[in-house]
Design a protein around this motif. Sequence first.
Motif, PDB file in Angstrom:
ATOM      1  N   ALA A  79       0.814  -1.215   0.000  1.00 41.39           N
ATOM      2  CA  ALA A  79       0.000   0.000   0.000  1.00 41.39           C
ATOM      3  C   ALA A  79       0.851   1.270   0.000  1.00 41.39           C
ATOM      4  O   ALA A  79       0.458   2.281  -0.596  1.00 41.39           O
ATOM      5  N   ALA A  80       2.036   1.224   0.638  1.00 42.95           N
ATOM      6  CA  ALA A  80       2.874   2.426   0.742  1.00 42.95           C
ATOM      7  C   ALA A  80       3.350   2.935  -0.619  1.00 42.95           C
ATOM      8  O   ALA A  80       3.113   4.102  -0.961  1.00 42.95           O
ATOM      9  N   PRO A  81       4.025   2.097  -1.441  1.00 45.23           N
ATOM     10  CA  PRO A  81       4.429   2.605  -2.762  1.00 45.23           C
ATOM     11  C   PRO A  81       3.249   2.953  -3.654  1.00 45.23           C
ATOM     12  O   PRO A  81       3.329   3.883  -4.469  1.00 45.23           O
ATOM     13  N   VAL A  82       2.142   2.207  -3.500  1.00 42.26           N
ATOM     14  CA  VAL A  82       0.939   2.507  -4.278  1.00 42.26           C
ATOM     15  C   VAL A  82       0.417   3.897  -3.933  1.00 42.26           C
ATOM     16  O   VAL A  82       0.128   4.707  -4.820  1.00 42.26           O
ATOM     17  N   ALA A  83       0.321   4.187  -2.634  1.00 37.66           N
ATOM     18  CA  ALA A  83      -0.199   5.481  -2.192  1.00 37.66           C
ATOM     19  C   ALA A  83       0.698   6.629  -2.646  1.00 37.66           C
ATOM     20  O   ALA A  83       0.210   7.672  -3.111  1.00 37.66           O
ATOM     21  N   ILE A  84       2.018   6.442  -2.533  1.00 37.92           N
ATOM     22  CA  ILE A  84       2.964   7.498  -2.933  1.00 37.92           C
ATOM     23  C   ILE A  84       2.859   7.779  -4.427  1.00 37.92           C
ATOM     24  O   ILE A  84       2.735   8.926  -4.857  1.00 37.92           O
ATOM     25  N   GLY A  85       2.904   6.708  -5.237  1.00 35.00           N
ATOM     26  CA  GLY A  85       2.857   6.869  -6.687  1.00 35.00           C
ATOM     27  C   GLY A  85       1.554   7.466  -7.165  1.00 35.00           C
ATOM     28  O   GLY A  85       1.540   8.394  -7.989  1.00 35.00           O
ATOM     29  N   VAL A  86       0.443   6.956  -6.640  1.00 37.64           N
ATOM     30  CA  VAL A  86      -0.874   7.441  -7.065  1.00 37.64           C
ATOM     31  C   VAL A  86      -1.081   8.885  -6.633  1.00 37.64           C
ATOM     32  O   VAL A  86      -1.674   9.687  -7.369  1.00 37.64           O
ATOM     33  N   LEU A  87      -0.595   9.238  -5.447  1.00 36.71           N
ATOM     34  CA  LEU A  87      -0.732  10.620  -4.963  1.00 36.71           C
ATOM     35  C   LEU A  87       0.008  11.592  -5.876  1.00 36.71           C
ATOM     36  O   LEU A  87      -0.514  12.663  -6.225  1.00 36.71           O
TER      37      LEU A  87
END
Length: 280
Positions: free
Chosen positions: A230-238
């Motif tokens: 979830a962490a890299p997903v959240a950073i990239g999507v943000l």
Amino acid sequence: MLTFILLLFICIFAGLLGSILGIGGGIILTPVLTLGFGFDIHHAIGASIISVIATSSGSAVAYLRDRMLNIRVAMFLEIATTVGAIIGAILVGILSPTLMFILFGSFLLYSAINMVQKLRSGEEVLKKAQPDYLSDRLKLNNTYYDKSLKTQIDYQVEKVPAGFSVMFGAGLASGLLGIGSGAFKVMALDTFMKMPLKPSSATSNLMMGVTAAASATVLFFNGSILPEVAAPVAIGVLIGSTIGAKVMQILPAKWIRIIFIPLLCYIGAQMILEGFGVKF
């Protein structure tokens, strides 16, 4: 490290596209995480929900600052979406998923055809909607500045009951079939309520974040959300959604339709085939 960087760039693209179209990034991330990176489907769905919240958070700030959002419409229609999602969850195992997949897929194909007609006729934001009693009473009409046209556009919202019904269906689809409903939200706003496409996309982004936050709570406690995913997903999507919000402001509405129409056709066809037991 290479896998992390690749995932980050994919998430940036998903956030960018999701922010522009108002559909979140789950439609891209779920198949990528399962087929490309080999994640379990439940963990992929958990990461997808996080991506929707990140997309909503990243783009809503920019859309709110530029007055692209119609907050009154969003809060009113969230009632229908939430009630629909609760009823859909209750009806799991009672209603036939086959029928629901075919029905909702057909709705999306209808919306795609409607968008093609608007594209061919040149009908865009400058066409004024018909006055509507409910939209006047609820003060749903609004205005925004279109940077691509360099003009202030006042618009009226019409057919509020029809839009409310489609939003209820969007929530029902989410609860019953476990799918994202961003495409349905944009369809309700653009096709039925005659809102311009840009405010429709921006408002859909805000609504998806509210709905996804409730789902994320359940997924977190049942272990579907892995922090390392979830962490890299959240950073990239943000990052992607913040860029996408800026791009959408200057992108002509017809180009947003050109991007959106094939996506609607793909999702609609996929749902109909899923209803007939065909997977691809």
